[in-house]
Design a protein around this motif. Structure first.
Motif, PDB file in Angstrom:
ATOM      1  N   TRP A   1       0.847  -1.409   0.153  1.00  0.00           N
ATOM      2  CA  TRP A   1       0.203  -0.239  -0.093  1.00  0.00           C
ATOM      3  C   TRP A   1       0.676   1.358  -0.091  1.00  0.00           C
ATOM      4  N   ARG A   2       2.058   1.421   0.562  1.00  0.00           N
ATOM      5  CA  ARG A   2       2.766   2.602   0.561  1.00  0.00           C
ATOM      6  C   ARG A   2       3.251   3.100  -0.395  1.00  0.00           C
ATOM      7  N   GLU A   3       3.773   2.071  -1.160  1.00  0.00           N
ATOM      8  CA  GLU A   3       3.805   2.342  -2.883  1.00  0.00           C
ATOM      9  C   GLU A   3       3.468   2.923  -3.410  1.00  0.00           C
ATOM     10  N   MET A   4       1.628   3.637  -3.520  1.00  0.00           N
ATOM     11  CA  MET A   4       0.360   3.360  -4.269  1.00  0.00           C
ATOM     12  C   MET A   4       0.140   4.876  -3.259  1.00  0.00           C
ATOM     13  N   VAL A   5       0.737   5.566  -2.843  1.00  0.00           N
ATOM     14  CA  VAL A   5       0.762   6.751  -2.124  1.00  0.00           C
ATOM     15  C   VAL A   5       2.243   7.549  -2.257  1.00  0.00           C
ATOM     16  N   PRO A   6       2.788   7.884  -3.059  1.00  0.00           N
ATOM     17  CA  PRO A   6       3.818   7.685  -3.546  1.00  0.00           C
ATOM     18  C   PRO A   6       4.587   9.439  -2.951  1.00  0.00           C
ATOM     19  N   TYR A   7       3.164  10.178  -3.237  1.00  0.00           N
ATOM     20  CA  TYR A   7       3.859  11.511  -3.012  1.00  0.00           C
ATOM     21  C   TYR A   7       3.139  12.913  -2.473  1.00  0.00           C
ATOM     22  N   ALA A   8       3.328  13.588  -2.067  1.00  0.00           N
ATOM     23  CA  ALA A   8       2.247  14.820  -1.791  1.00  0.00           C
ATOM     24  C   ALA A   8       1.956  15.759  -3.034  1.00  0.00           C
TER      25      ALA A   8
END
Length: 204
Positions: A82-89
């Motif tokens: 999951w963390r890879e799915m939210v790579p940046y703001a």
């Protein structure tokens, strides 16, 4: 004449932070057609949204693995990566939110998010702790655009609906907010956000 906006409510996914499950799965399922089939038929949007409503990942995985035992590794990979799915703001959105807070505006967040992944998002993106508070769908068992979650958020944080501006990337969620009596705008990018804030008397 625009309403006197006293409360600004931000969505999170695809408004403040990027979200794309294709990022890890482009590696796990390299074939584009197969990957599209997987998201359309196994780890679907409807399946994932139930975790945002409060269903545990254990239960969610068990359900799909029973139906697709040959896909167990890919099903479990959805949460595992999951963390890879939210790579940046989105820096412009974050800056706009932080500016509003610095100006003394009342800023909160209302998001469809699983409880555990939201806790992780808080670790990855510390700016999520800056608003006055947040309603997380997975914590309250309601998801946008259900009218009840807007009502709950307004009651929890003492918002006057007619003086509230909501920012979301989903047209359905924007319409839900409007049905709750809020002002609401559709997020499509930094330029439109700046224009929408200015139109509601919240220019930088």
């Amino acid at each position: 004449m625009t309403a006197d906006i006293r409360h600004i409510v931000f969505d999170i996914g695809r408004v403040l932070i990027h979200y794309d499950p294709n990022i890890p799965f482009s590696r796990l399922i390299p074939d584009e057609k197969e990957r599209a089939w997987f998201f359309e038929n196994i780890c679907t949007h409807d399946w994932n949204i139930e975790q945002d409503r409060g269903r545990s990942w254990e239960e969610a995985e068990k359900l799909l693995i029973a139906l697709h035992p040959d896909r167990e590794s890919h099903i479990r990979a959805f949460r595992r990566h999951w963390r890879e799915m939210v790579p940046y703001a989105y820096p412009e959105s974050v800056q706009a939110m932080e500016r509003l807070i610095a100006e003394g505006r009342d800023v909160t967040m209302l998001t469809n998010f699983a409880s555990d992944t939201f806790a992780e998002a808080n670790e990855i993106f510390p700016f999520l702790k800056k608003p006055r508070g947040v309603t997380v769908s997975g914590d309250v068992g309601l998801i946008k655009p259900d009218l009840r979650i807007y009502t709950l958020h307004a009651e929890t944080f003492g918002l006057a609906p007619a003086h509230t501006l909501f920012i979301d990337d989903s047209a359905a969620n924007v319409e839900g907010a409007r049905k709750a009596g809020w002002n609401a705008v559709l997020y499509t990018g930094a330029d439109k956000l700046a224009a929408d804030l200015a139109a509601h008397g919240l220019a930088g």
